[in-house]
Design a protein around this motif. Structure first.
Motif, PDB file in Angstrom:
ATOM      1  N   ARG A 183      -3.449   1.004 -23.321  1.00  0.00           N
ATOM      2  CA  ARG A 183      -3.890  -0.361 -23.052  1.00  0.00           C
ATOM      3  C   ARG A 183      -4.449  -0.287 -21.529  1.00  0.00           C
ATOM      4  N   ILE A 184      -5.326  -1.355 -21.360  1.00  0.00           N
ATOM      5  CA  ILE A 184      -5.890  -1.236 -19.879  1.00  0.00           C
ATOM      6  C   ILE A 184      -5.073  -2.268 -19.115  1.00  0.00           C
ATOM      7  N   VAL A 185      -4.656  -1.681 -17.983  1.00  0.00           N
ATOM      8  CA  VAL A 185      -3.980  -2.593 -16.927  1.00  0.00           C
ATOM      9  C   VAL A 185      -4.859  -2.355 -15.877  1.00  0.00           C
ATOM     10  N   GLY A 186      -6.002  -3.203 -15.385  1.00  0.00           N
ATOM     11  CA  GLY A 186      -6.848  -2.848 -14.583  1.00  0.00           C
ATOM     12  C   GLY A 186      -6.464  -3.222 -13.172  1.00  0.00           C
ATOM     13  N   ASN A 187      -7.339  -2.471 -12.373  1.00  0.00           N
ATOM     14  CA  ASN A 187      -7.395  -2.667 -10.608  1.00  0.00           C
ATOM     15  C   ASN A 187      -8.009  -3.874 -10.443  1.00  0.00           C
ATOM     16  N   ALA A 188      -7.993  -4.408  -9.266  1.00  0.00           N
ATOM     17  CA  ALA A 188      -8.519  -5.466  -8.946  1.00  0.00           C
ATOM     18  C   ALA A 188      -8.599  -5.596  -7.332  1.00  0.00           C
ATOM     19  N   PRO A 189      -9.187  -6.419  -6.640  1.00  0.00           N
ATOM     20  CA  PRO A 189      -9.229  -6.677  -5.047  1.00  0.00           C
ATOM     21  C   PRO A 189      -7.981  -7.593  -4.756  1.00  0.00           C
ATOM     22  N   GLN A 190      -7.833  -7.490  -3.574  1.00  0.00           N
ATOM     23  CA  GLN A 190      -6.679  -8.491  -3.138  1.00  0.00           C
ATOM     24  C   GLN A 190      -7.152 -10.008  -2.837  1.00  0.00           C
ATOM     25  N   GLY A 191      -6.243 -10.980  -3.410  1.00  0.00           N
ATOM     26  CA  GLY A 191      -6.637 -11.859  -3.342  1.00  0.00           C
ATOM     27  C   GLY A 191      -6.579 -12.935  -1.868  1.00  0.00           C
ATOM     28  N   GLY A 192      -7.056 -14.005  -1.851  1.00  0.00           N
ATOM     29  CA  GLY A 192      -6.991 -14.621  -0.572  1.00  0.00           C
ATOM     30  C   GLY A 192      -7.991 -14.364   0.519  1.00  0.00           C
ATOM     31  N   ARG A 193      -9.032 -13.490   0.174  1.00  0.00           N
ATOM     32  CA  ARG A 193      -9.923 -13.018   1.120  1.00  0.00           C
ATOM     33  C   ARG A 193     -11.271 -13.885   1.043  1.00  0.00           C
ATOM     34  N   VAL A 194     -11.555 -14.392   2.243  1.00  0.00           N
ATOM     35  CA  VAL A 194     -12.860 -15.322   2.167  1.00  0.00           C
ATOM     36  C   VAL A 194     -14.131 -14.508   2.367  1.00  0.00           C
ATOM     37  N   PRO A 195     -15.042 -14.674   1.431  1.00  0.00           N
ATOM     38  CA  PRO A 195     -16.420 -13.924   1.525  1.00  0.00           C
ATOM     39  C   PRO A 195     -17.128 -14.358   2.710  1.00  0.00           C
ATOM     40  N   ARG A 196     -17.876 -13.634   3.157  1.00  0.00           N
ATOM     41  CA  ARG A 196     -18.845 -13.879   4.274  1.00  0.00           C
ATOM     42  C   ARG A 196     -19.929 -14.721   3.880  1.00  0.00           C
ATOM     43  N   ASP A 197     -20.252 -15.330   4.768  1.00  0.00           N
ATOM     44  CA  ASP A 197     -21.760 -16.337   4.632  1.00  0.00           C
ATOM     45  C   ASP A 197     -23.138 -15.446   4.619  1.00  0.00           C
ATOM     46  N   PRO A 198     -23.489 -15.415   3.333  1.00  0.00           N
ATOM     47  CA  PRO A 198     -24.782 -14.791   3.135  1.00  0.00           C
ATOM     48  C   PRO A 198     -26.115 -15.111   3.996  1.00  0.00           C
ATOM     49  N   ALA A 199     -25.914 -16.236   4.534  1.00  0.00           N
ATOM     50  CA  ALA A 199     -27.197 -16.671   5.703  1.00  0.00           C
ATOM     51  C   ALA A 199     -27.033 -15.769   6.963  1.00  0.00           C
ATOM     52  N   VAL A 200     -25.901 -15.103   7.183  1.00  0.00           N
ATOM     53  CA  VAL A 200     -25.864 -14.638   8.360  1.00  0.00           C
ATOM     54  C   VAL A 200     -26.165 -13.135   8.249  1.00  0.00           C
ATOM     55  N   ALA A 201     -27.087 -12.694   8.957  1.00  0.00           N
ATOM     56  CA  ALA A 201     -27.276 -11.256   8.631  1.00  0.00           C
ATOM     57  C   ALA A 201     -26.340 -10.191   9.107  1.00  0.00           C
ATOM     58  N   PRO A 202     -26.462  -9.046   8.559  1.00  0.00           N
ATOM     59  CA  PRO A 202     -25.344  -8.101   8.894  1.00  0.00           C
ATOM     60  C   PRO A 202     -25.873  -7.216   9.866  1.00  0.00           C
ATOM     61  N   GLU A 203     -24.808  -6.379  10.324  1.00  0.00           N
ATOM     62  CA  GLU A 203     -25.162  -5.296  11.525  1.00  0.00           C
ATOM     63  C   GLU A 203     -25.939  -4.187  10.661  1.00  0.00           C
ATOM     64  N   LYS A 204     -26.325  -3.447  11.283  1.00  0.00           N
ATOM     65  CA  LYS A 204     -26.911  -2.243  10.634  1.00  0.00           C
ATOM     66  C   LYS A 204     -25.964  -1.153  10.770  1.00  0.00           C
ATOM     67  N   SER A 205     -24.668  -1.293   9.889  1.00  0.00           N
ATOM     68  CA  SER A 205     -23.616  -0.325   9.695  1.00  0.00           C
ATOM     69  C   SER A 205     -23.416  -0.311   8.298  1.00  0.00           C
ATOM     70  N   LEU A 206     -22.895   0.826   7.987  1.00  0.00           N
ATOM     71  CA  LEU A 206     -22.307   1.033   6.635  1.00  0.00           C
ATOM     72  C   LEU A 206     -20.958   1.860   6.907  1.00  0.00           C
ATOM     73  N   ALA A 207     -20.182   1.341   5.644  1.00  0.00           N
ATOM     74  CA  ALA A 207     -18.689   1.554   5.608  1.00  0.00           C
ATOM     75  C   ALA A 207     -18.477   2.466   4.412  1.00  0.00           C
ATOM     76  N   TYR A 208     -17.798   3.457   4.593  1.00  0.00           N
ATOM     77  CA  TYR A 208     -17.202   4.625   3.657  1.00  0.00           C
ATOM     78  C   TYR A 208     -15.595   4.523   3.593  1.00  0.00           C
TER      79      TYR A 208
END
Length: 375
Positions: A183-208
């Motif tokens: 049976r599949i008991v899936g993974n998931a993100p943590q709840g209660g986190r507010v997404p960013r505003d897509p209208a605000v341009a991001p920094e030129k940074s990449l995360a690994y």
């Protein structure tokens, strides 16, 4: 070892009224920071607790700092020879079902229904063991992954086997790893986190976010930075001095690569909320939790084109050949266009919302009810 119990009581009170009694093995929880399996177990326990009377198994009280506030029992380490006989202690807990987020739990003399979990088959193709394991265990690890029959022996001790993705389920069926129900008991993100505003341009940074084991393919990320001199690649996880020195020697002239050697959850979220993208060219994963963590915050992901990343990233992710630094850099560069980035950010949030810990808890509870019905 004699178990010792916490005086805490569950939010649901004493077992009764049909609430299932579930013992959940928390002994794979890390002491100071989560890895993937540690976070999976802790998150699932918290999600199941509103619906069942949950007791956690631990082997070190320092693990409690990363676990939900639930009743617990202290027994031996899962790496101890005493693990063979851990069922003697678990039998006394009167569980309707015992759930282990790994497949290695001792079962000698058990008198309860058992669910064991297999996350992935990575180490059959990439056999180097995790460095935190003791040397004798690393030797056994390599021997164990030279053939599939030892895995079959472990999994067939369970009543039901859980896994975290359709991709791993398909591989388990392909190699006939168990005759027990899967049976599949899936993974998931943590709840209660507010997404960013897509209208605000991001920094030129990449995360690994991930380990630096060879199959994670961090070398190709670093090579791709030669074509992204205006971007900074942030490597967030803890790393040994030897591995860091090797990777630092590969950084192209003019490229910007920062080794963080570990970050807190808050620091991780803060970096994701300003980065252009989370990036990973890993060649094998059981799920790919960093993808869904980033997407939940509205951060696009640029990832290797693999079955598991397709399953998790859906149409929101940006896929490139794992060994192509040129294609990787081109995918990042395409996100320089703000309209394209904003559309990707919005799509990422929608894709991440298809995974939830509450859904995973209900999947586990369905297994519990199935096994209780067989009792």
């Amino acid at each position: 070892m004699t178990p010792s119990s916490s005086p805490a009581t569950s939010d649901g009170g004493p077992s009764g009224g049909g609430r299932p009694r579930i013992v959940m093995d928390a002994r794979f929880t890390r002491m100071d920071h989560h890895d993937g399996i540690s976070r999976y177990g802790a998150s699932l326990m918290a999600a199941v607790a509103p619906y069942a009377d949950v007791t956690m198994l631990i082997h070190d009280e320092r693990q409690l700092a990363l676990l939900p506030k639930l009743p617990w029992v202290k027994v031996n380490s899962p790496l101890s020879p005493l693990e063979l006989f851990v069922s003697r202690h678990v039998n006394k807990l009167g569980a309707d079902v015992v759930f282990c987020p790994m497949q290695t739990m001792g079962t000698w003399g058990r008198k309860y229904p058992l669910v064991l979990t297999l996350h992935d088959l990575i180490y059959y193709e990439h056999p180097a063991p995790p460095g935190f394991l003791p040397a004798p265990v690393r030797v056994l690890w390599r021997l164990y992954h030279k053939a599939y029959w030892p895995q079959r022996l472990l999994l067939n001790r369970a009543d039901t086997v859980a896994t975290i993705s359709h991709t791993t389920l398909g591989l388990m069926n392909k190699f006939r790893l168990t005759r027990k129900p899967i049976r599949i008991v899936g993974n998931a993100p943590q709840g209660g986190r507010v997404p960013r505003d897509p209208a605000v341009a991001p920094e030129k940074s990449l995360a690994y976010m991930g380990s630096f084991m060879p199959y994670k393919n961090v070398e190709t990320l670093i090579a791709g930075m030669a074509r992204l001199p205006d971007f900074t690649l942030h490597l967030l996880s803890r790393i040994t001095a030897e591995r860091r020195a090797k990777l630092e020697s590969l950084i192209p002239a003019g490229a910007k690569v920062v080794f963080h050697n570990g970050v807190t959850d808050a620091e991780y979220d803060e970096l994701l909320l300003r980065s252009t993208a989370l990036v990973t060219l890993s060649k094998a994963e059981g799920y790919g939790l960093p993808l869904v963590e980033a997407m939940a915050l509205g951060t696009p992901v640029v990832v290797a084109d693999t079955d598991i990343f397709r399953e998790v990233g859906g149409s929101a992710a940006h896929y490139v050949p794992a060994d192509s630094p040129i294609a990787f850099a081109a995918a990042v560069r395409a996100l320089d266009d703000h309209d394209a980035w904003a559309a990707s950010s919005t799509a990422s949030v929608a894709q991440a919302s298809t995974f939830s810990w509450d859904d995973s808890a209900r999947e586990l509870l369905a297994i519990v009810e199935e096994l209780r019905g067989q009792g």
